[in-house]
Design an enzyme around this catalytic site. Structure first.
Site, PDB file in Angstrom:
ATOM      1  N   ASN A   1       9.728  26.120  25.501  1.00 58.03           N
ATOM      2  CA  ASN A   1       8.346  25.699  25.736  1.00 58.03           C
ATOM      3  C   ASN A   1       8.239  24.582  26.762  1.00 58.03           C
ATOM      4  O   ASN A   1       7.617  24.730  27.794  1.00 58.03           O
ATOM      5  CB  ASN A   1       7.696  25.228  24.429  1.00 58.03           C
ATOM      6  N   ASP A   2       8.840  23.426  26.433  1.00 56.48           N
ATOM      7  CA  ASP A   2       8.630  22.282  27.307  1.00 56.48           C
ATOM      8  C   ASP A   2       9.674  21.190  27.096  1.00 56.48           C
ATOM      9  O   ASP A   2      10.379  21.150  26.081  1.00 56.48           O
ATOM     10  CB  ASP A   2       7.230  21.682  27.111  1.00 56.48           C
TER      11      ASP A   2
ATOM     12  N   ASP B   1       1.516   7.704  29.770  1.00 58.45           N
ATOM     13  CA  ASP B   1       2.054   7.918  28.424  1.00 58.45           C
ATOM     14  C   ASP B   1       3.258   8.858  28.452  1.00 58.45           C
ATOM     15  O   ASP B   1       4.028   8.902  27.493  1.00 58.45           O
ATOM     16  CB  ASP B   1       0.980   8.504  27.504  1.00 58.45           C
TER      17      ASP B   1
ATOM     18  N   ASP C   1       6.166  30.218  14.916  1.00 56.12           N
ATOM     19  CA  ASP C   1       6.533  29.997  16.307  1.00 56.12           C
ATOM     20  C   ASP C   1       7.738  29.079  16.435  1.00 56.12           C
ATOM     21  O   ASP C   1       8.603  29.283  17.298  1.00 56.12           O
ATOM     22  CB  ASP C   1       5.352  29.400  17.077  1.00 56.12           C
ATOM     23  N   GLY C   2       7.817  28.057  15.568  1.00 56.56           N
ATOM     24  CA  GLY C   2       8.939  27.122  15.631  1.00 56.56           C
ATOM     25  C   GLY C   2      10.275  27.804  15.369  1.00 56.56           C
ATOM     26  O   GLY C   2      11.266  27.540  16.062  1.00 56.56           O
TER      27      GLY C   2
ATOM     28  N   TYR D   1       1.779  21.712  24.137  1.00 57.27           N
ATOM     29  CA  TYR D   1       1.419  20.344  24.514  1.00 57.27           C
ATOM     30  C   TYR D   1       0.743  20.302  25.883  1.00 57.27           C
ATOM     31  O   TYR D   1      -0.174  19.511  26.131  1.00 57.27           O
ATOM     32  CB  TYR D   1       2.679  19.476  24.502  1.00 57.27           C
TER      33      TYR D   1
ATOM     34  N   ARG E   1       1.763   2.370  24.218  1.00 61.25           N
ATOM     35  CA  ARG E   1       2.399   1.637  25.301  1.00 61.25           C
ATOM     36  C   ARG E   1       2.829   2.619  26.382  1.00 61.25           C
ATOM     37  O   ARG E   1       3.524   3.592  26.099  1.00 61.25           O
ATOM     38  CB  ARG E   1       3.611   0.858  24.790  1.00 61.25           C
TER      39      ARG E   1
END
Length: 300
Positions: A150-151, A180, A69-70, A193, A161
């Site tokens: 994708n995103d 986050d 997929d990458g 994600y 943090r």
């Protein structure tokens, strides 16, 4: 507008393989197979010169990507505006976006013959256009820009943090968050994600932008689906925050205090070849992203 159209028979195909011996050897074997069927082809590594890759893709009827997929997403990001349709052969792990099995797995010859003969379909998808902008004097300058398949993720650069972000939609301040991070994804990327952060699985035909907060401490909201044309603006609001921008899981670009990330959807940019119009639903099950309950096994 999302659409599915019949494809034309393939006369020339680009074989694009990830930088690994097995898919590289498979690409050479496929070149001989294609030549025996009167289809010309070119073999290139996915890490080749982008100018050469784009020129070859533009001169081809289709691009067959041998990788996971990458590799497919990286090729799609580079070639999306060319609109030559892509199809993947799985040399990765999950292979959610790849239609064909690896040569070593068998069962690839019949579907590839169908592609060559124009019996598959051409499906269009939404991409995201993003820009990092910074105020300079009386105006704004663009520091970086690009395309996401994708995103686009803004998140903290320090473990455990939170960061402070202002989210505006179409010029209206929607939320000031302490969280986050924030994910803006395409429907095609909703299984990545976004799904892990509790966002919705979204049919690719919806042409939506999905905004999902990551572990919000303040200012949180349920995952939000927006029309493709919506203008999304994310601003870093605290001087001492370390905010990083990640595009399709890569890059990690700093977003400094006062910097603005602007995102909007672009329809009809990414074209992919599909053999089954319901591939998305079937693959959610086949790849184990959605699992059936115990009653399903017994036909209940």
């Amino acid at each position: 507008m999302h659409y599915i159209l019949p494809m034309e028979p393939v006369k020339r195909i680009l074989l694009l393989h990830k930088e690994s011996p097995q898919p590289a050897n498979a690409a050479c074997a496929l070149q001989s197979w294609l030549e025996s069927r009167g289809v010309s082809s070119e073999v290139l590594c996915a890490s080749a010169d982008p100018v050469e890759l784009r020129a070859s893709a533009a001169a081809s009827d289709a691009v067959l990507v041998l990788g996971g997929d990458g590799t497919l997403i990286g090729a799609a990001r580079l070639l999306s505006d060319i609109r030559t349709p892509l199809v993947g052969m799985n040399y990765g792990r999950v292979g959610f976006l790849t239609e064909l099995p690896a040569l070593e797995k068998g069962d690839w010859e019949s579907p590839l013959a169908d592609i060559v003969e124009g019996r598959w379909h051409r499906e269009s998808h939404l991409t995201l256009r993003w820009q990092i902008r910074r105020r300079e004097g009386e105006g704004w300058i663009t520091l970086r820009e690009g395309t996401a398949i994708n995103d686009v993720v803004t998140a903290h650069g320090v473990v455990a943090r939170a960061v402070s972000l202002d989210l505006s939609i179409n010029g209206t301040l929607f939320s000031s968050l302490r969280c986050d991070g924030l994910i803006v994804s395409t429907p095609l990327g909703s299984t990545a994600y976004t799904a892990s952060a509790g966002g919705p699985l979204t049919m690719p035909s919806m042409n939506a932008q999905i905004v999902t907060p990551i572990c919000p401490f303040a200012g949180g909201f349920p995952p939000l689906a927006l029309p493709s044309y919506s203008s999304i603006r994310i601003e870093s609001r605290r001087v001492d925050d370390q905010v990083l921008l990640s595009v399709d899981g890569h890059d990690n670009l700093p977003l400094e205090y006062g910097d603005v990330l602007e995102i909007h959807g672009l329809e009809d940019q990414l074209h992919m070849l599909v053999g089954d119009p319901d591939w998305y639903l079937r693959r959610l099950v086949d790849r184990g992203i959605v699992t059936s309950g115990p009653g399903h096994r017994h036909g209940r």
